[in-house]
Design a protein around this motif. Structure first.
Motif, mmCIF file in Angstrom:
data_model
loop_
_atom_site.group_PDB
_atom_site.id
_atom_site.type_symbol
_atom_site.label_atom_id
_atom_site.label_comp_id
_atom_site.label_asym_id
_atom_site.label_seq_id
_atom_site.Cartn_x
_atom_site.Cartn_y
_atom_site.Cartn_z
ATOM 1 N N ILE A 114 0.848 -1.206 0.000
ATOM 2 C CA ILE A 114 0.000 0.000 0.000
ATOM 3 C C ILE A 114 0.881 1.253 0.000
ATOM 4 C CG2 ILE A 114 -1.667 1.343 1.355
ATOM 5 C CD1 ILE A 114 -3.038 -1.218 2.059
ATOM 6 N N SER A 115 1.984 1.215 0.766
ATOM 7 C CA SER A 115 2.896 2.372 0.745
ATOM 8 C C SER A 115 3.504 2.517 -0.641
ATOM 9 C CB SER A 115 4.033 2.198 1.756
ATOM 10 O OG SER A 115 3.520 1.998 3.034
ATOM 11 N N GLN A 116 3.852 1.383 -1.261
ATOM 12 C CA GLN A 116 4.459 1.452 -2.594
ATOM 13 C C GLN A 116 3.526 2.184 -3.556
ATOM 14 O OE1 GLN A 116 5.726 -2.371 -4.126
ATOM 15 N NE2 GLN A 116 6.521 -3.003 -2.146
ATOM 16 N N ILE A 117 2.253 1.790 -3.557
ATOM 17 C CA ILE A 117 1.327 2.392 -4.525
ATOM 18 C C ILE A 117 1.039 3.843 -4.137
ATOM 19 C CG2 ILE A 117 -1.051 1.959 -3.726
ATOM 20 C CD1 ILE A 117 -1.316 0.482 -6.552
ATOM 21 N N GLN A 118 1.024 4.112 -2.837
ATOM 22 C CA GLN A 118 0.812 5.503 -2.389
ATOM 23 C C GLN A 118 1.933 6.403 -2.914
ATOM 24 O OE1 GLN A 118 0.405 6.215 1.898
ATOM 25 N NE2 GLN A 118 1.496 8.135 1.600
ATOM 26 N N TYR A 119 3.175 5.948 -2.800
ATOM 27 C CA TYR A 119 4.298 6.776 -3.262
ATOM 28 C C TYR A 119 4.255 6.939 -4.783
ATOM 29 C CZ TYR A 119 6.165 6.185 1.466
ATOM 30 O OH TYR A 119 6.322 6.190 2.820
ATOM 31 N N GLU A 120 3.831 5.884 -5.481
ATOM 32 C CA GLU A 120 3.722 6.005 -6.947
ATOM 33 C C GLU A 120 2.703 7.083 -7.313
ATOM 34 O OE1 GLU A 120 2.991 2.462 -9.364
ATOM 35 O OE2 GLU A 120 4.187 1.333 -7.918
ATOM 36 N N ILE A 121 1.554 7.042 -6.613
ATOM 37 C CA ILE A 121 0.504 8.014 -6.934
ATOM 38 C C ILE A 121 0.965 9.422 -6.577
ATOM 39 C CG2 ILE A 121 -1.852 8.731 -6.352
ATOM 40 C CD1 ILE A 121 -2.496 5.740 -5.991
ATOM 41 N N GLU A 122 1.691 9.529 -5.473
ATOM 42 C CA GLU A 122 2.220 10.850 -5.104
ATOM 43 C C GLU A 122 3.137 11.379 -6.214
ATOM 44 O OE1 GLU A 122 2.180 10.239 -0.255
ATOM 45 O OE2 GLU A 122 4.065 10.641 -1.262
ATOM 46 N N ASP A 123 3.966 10.494 -6.753
ATOM 47 C CA ASP A 123 4.872 10.923 -7.831
ATOM 48 C C ASP A 123 4.084 11.390 -9.052
ATOM 49 O OD1 ASP A 123 7.097 10.461 -6.387
ATOM 50 O OD2 ASP A 123 7.616 8.544 -7.319
ATOM 51 N N ILE A 124 3.046 10.618 -9.403
ATOM 52 C CA ILE A 124 2.247 10.971 -10.585
ATOM 53 C C ILE A 124 1.643 12.366 -10.404
ATOM 54 C CG2 ILE A 124 0.154 10.402 -11.895
ATOM 55 C CD1 ILE A 124 0.722 7.424 -11.060
ATOM 56 N N PHE A 125 1.059 12.598 -9.220
ATOM 57 C CA PHE A 125 0.371 13.886 -9.037
ATOM 58 C C PHE A 125 1.342 15.046 -8.813
ATOM 59 C CE2 PHE A 125 -3.407 11.307 -8.710
ATOM 60 C CZ PHE A 125 -4.314 12.094 -9.411
ATOM 61 N N THR A 126 2.438 14.802 -8.125
ATOM 62 C CA THR A 126 3.366 15.933 -7.966
ATOM 63 C C THR A 126 3.930 16.326 -9.326
ATOM 64 O OG1 THR A 126 5.072 14.381 -7.261
ATOM 65 C CG2 THR A 126 4.031 15.654 -5.527
ATOM 66 N N SER A 127 4.086 15.343 -10.229
ATOM 67 C CA SER A 127 4.593 15.694 -11.565
ATOM 68 C C SER A 127 3.577 16.548 -12.329
ATOM 69 C CB SER A 127 4.938 14.434 -12.367
ATOM 70 O OG SER A 127 3.755 13.839 -12.855
ATOM 71 N N MET A 128 2.306 16.555 -11.855
ATOM 72 C CA MET A 128 1.290 17.388 -12.527
ATOM 73 C C MET A 128 0.964 18.630 -11.685
ATOM 74 S SD MET A 128 -1.242 14.554 -14.246
ATOM 75 C CE MET A 128 -1.794 13.748 -12.753
ATOM 76 N N GLY A 129 1.861 18.958 -10.785
ATOM 77 C CA GLY A 129 1.709 20.219 -10.047
ATOM 78 C C GLY A 129 0.893 20.128 -8.774
ATOM 79 N N LEU A 236 -4.109 9.089 -14.150
ATOM 80 C CA LEU A 236 -3.781 8.337 -12.930
ATOM 81 C C LEU A 236 -3.851 6.834 -13.197
ATOM 82 C CD1 LEU A 236 -3.477 7.895 -9.847
ATOM 83 C CD2 LEU A 236 -5.942 8.166 -9.658
ATOM 84 N N LEU A 237 -4.952 6.398 -13.790
ATOM 85 C CA LEU A 237 -5.140 4.949 -13.976
ATOM 86 C C LEU A 237 -4.171 4.396 -15.024
ATOM 87 C CD1 LEU A 237 -9.026 4.956 -13.773
ATOM 88 C CD2 LEU A 237 -7.409 4.249 -12.011
ATOM 89 N N LYS A 238 -3.920 5.182 -16.050
ATOM 90 C CA LYS A 238 -2.982 4.729 -17.089
ATOM 91 C C LYS A 238 -1.582 4.548 -16.510
ATOM 92 C CE LYS A 238 -1.184 6.206 -21.489
ATOM 93 N NZ LYS A 238 -0.950 7.363 -22.308
ATOM 94 N N GLU A 239 -1.164 5.492 -15.659
ATOM 95 C CA GLU A 239 0.174 5.406 -15.052
ATOM 96 C C GLU A 239 0.252 4.245 -14.069
ATOM 97 O OE1 GLU A 239 2.986 7.389 -15.435
ATOM 98 O OE2 GLU A 239 1.988 8.250 -17.173
ATOM 99 N N ILE A 240 -0.816 4.059 -13.306
ATOM 100 C CA ILE A 240 -0.793 3.004 -12.287
ATOM 101 C C ILE A 240 -0.785 1.622 -12.940
ATOM 102 C CG2 ILE A 240 -2.296 1.860 -10.569
ATOM 103 C CD1 ILE A 240 -0.769 4.086 -9.394
ATOM 104 N N PHE A 241 -1.638 1.441 -13.942
ATOM 105 C CA PHE A 241 -1.741 0.114 -14.557
ATOM 106 C C PHE A 241 -0.831 -0.037 -15.770
ATOM 107 C CE2 PHE A 241 -5.780 0.500 -12.236
ATOM 108 C CZ PHE A 241 -5.652 -0.607 -11.425
ATOM 109 N N ARG A 242 -0.146 1.038 -16.113
ATOM 110 C CA ARG A 242 0.814 1.057 -17.221
ATOM 111 C C ARG A 242 0.206 0.582 -18.538
ATOM 112 N NH1 ARG A 242 4.262 -1.019 -12.907
ATOM 113 N NH2 ARG A 242 4.983 0.840 -11.887
ATOM 114 N N ARG A 243 -1.039 0.911 -18.724
ATOM 115 C CA ARG A 243 -1.681 0.674 -20.018
ATOM 116 C C ARG A 243 -2.965 1.506 -20.060
ATOM 117 N NH1 ARG A 243 -4.402 -5.202 -18.628
ATOM 118 N NH2 ARG A 243 -3.299 -5.236 -16.675
ATOM 119 N N GLU A 244 -3.499 1.638 -21.243
ATOM 120 C CA GLU A 244 -4.743 2.386 -21.423
ATOM 121 C C GLU A 244 -5.863 1.591 -20.747
ATOM 122 O OE1 GLU A 244 -5.848 5.741 -22.474
ATOM 123 O OE2 GLU A 244 -4.085 5.318 -23.691
#
Ligand code: FA5
Length: 343
Positions: A114-129, A236-244
């Motif tokens: 859960i921490s792993q996915i939380q940090y991934e999502i944080e990275d995705i959103f911080t990259s979008m400001g 968000l979903l595309k980045e998390i699941f690495r596909r459309e």
């Protein structure tokens, strides 16, 4: 003279051959070629010889000098190489060997999925400001309910029953309380996310826990529409699941958004054919979201005539379940290492 020179040459070359250290070599060099060295002395004395002898002795002396210098150089290279070899042999360590029993390191852990996915999502959103906000797990009733347009006695409070402290605070039921804190500290336009642990007083089953994780998102700006919301959710979903991924929006009711939606994704486990994770429907409910209700903006001292926004609340446990095909949410907090070692 010629004999003397040849003897000097033979002895010097023998001494060079048998030298074992750089210091010994240097000694030989000084003794023979130094300012007061034997060969130097002979070369200096050339002036006293008859011209024909001077030329012959001079020639031999210079040849011997060159010979000795070459031998000194070669021997120096040999000795240096041997010294490095000896150092390598002596100071060599096998870094793969275990240390002595007393210094054996404890086993290293790793981040919980859960921490792993939380940090991934944080990275995705911080990259979008987006900025990452935090909030306490013990919240006020105002931040958890009232400022989210859920007044006392509103039926929506029953959907999120929780644990209360004796002084009237509560264990937050959702990360939406972080939205309220965000509006108190930020002026529009702003974009924030707020990850955290949340609690509900409810019985557990394969997809419900009393303690789970969410990540909240809120963007407030001018003219925010459902199109902005869908855009960010798809990224968000595309980045998390690495596909459309295919999504659908259904109406969903939350007092703090209007319109409110349930965002479902086409089941990635079965590809939409139907399985136990999507309960044979082909769709998985993942991400409630919507446009921020004007009342919520007013509670945050933001004028809804000028500003609008979207918000979402993503359940992290279920997202991890989707990603790895985990069939029971209770594994997460079971403390069973066999489960955790898989990630
Ligand atoms: C909320 O908590 C809203 N605050 C989300 C929201 C935010 C809507 C902003 C609109 C705007 P809900 O109760 O549906 O909504 O929970 C959100 C997600 O948390 C669910 O989709 C699910 O993934 C997860 N969740 C809810 N209850 C549980 C539970 N008991 N166990 C595990 N996960 C849960």
């Amino acid at each position: 003279m010629k004999d003397t020179l040849e003897t000097l040459q033979t002895n010097t070359l023998a001494a060079i051959r048998s030298a074992t250290t750089a210091a010994e070599l240097e000694e030989i060099r000084i003794r023979v070629l130094g300012r007061k060295g034997e060969l130097t002395g002979i070369l200096r004395g050339l002036g006293g010889l008859a011209p024909e002898e001077r030329a012959a002795v001079g020639k031999i002396s210079n040849e011997i000098k060159a010979d000795i210098e070459t031998a000194l150089g070669a021997k120096k290279t040999d000795l240096d190489g041997a010294a490095i070899g000896a150092m390598l042999a002596e100071e060599w360590i096998d870094v793969s060997l275990a240390g002595p029993a007393s210094s054996k390191r404890p086993e290293r852990g790793h981040l919980h999925p859960i921490s792993q996915i939380q940090y991934e999502i944080e990275d995705i959103f911080t990259s979008m400001g987006f900025e990452i906000l935090d909030g306490p797990e013990v919240e006020t009733e105002y931040n958890n309910f009232e400022a989210l347009n859920i007044p006392d006695h509103h039926p929506a409070r029953d959907m999120q029953d929780t644990f209360w402290t004796e002084d009237g605070n509560l264990l937050r039921t959702h990360t939406s309380a972080i939205q309220v804190r965000g509006m108190a500290t930020h002026r529009p336009p702003f974009r924030v996310i707020g990850p955290g642990r949340v609690f509900r007083y409810e019985s557990t089953d394969a997809s419900h826990e009393n303690t789970f994780y969410q990540i909240e998102g809120m963007m407030v700006d001018r003219n925010i529409s459902v199109a902005n919301l869908i855009y960010f959710m798809k990224i968000l979903l595309k980045e998390i699941f690495r596909r459309e991924v295919t999504i659908r929006l259904r109406p969903g009711y939350f007092p703090f958004v209007e319109p409110g939606f349930e965002l479902d994704i086409h089941c990635l486990i079965c590809g939409g054919d139907g399985c136990s994770v999507c309960k044979q429907s082909g769709w998985v409910e993942l991400l409630p979201c919507g446009l921020v209700h004007p009342n919520v903006l007013r509670y945050g001292n933001i004028d809804p005539a000028e500003w609008s926004g979207f918000a979402f609340g993503l359940g992290l446990n279920r997202l991890v379940m989707m990603r790895y095909g985990i069939n029971d949410i209770r594994h997460f907090l079971s403390g069973d290492l066999r489960f955790l070692y898989q990630f």
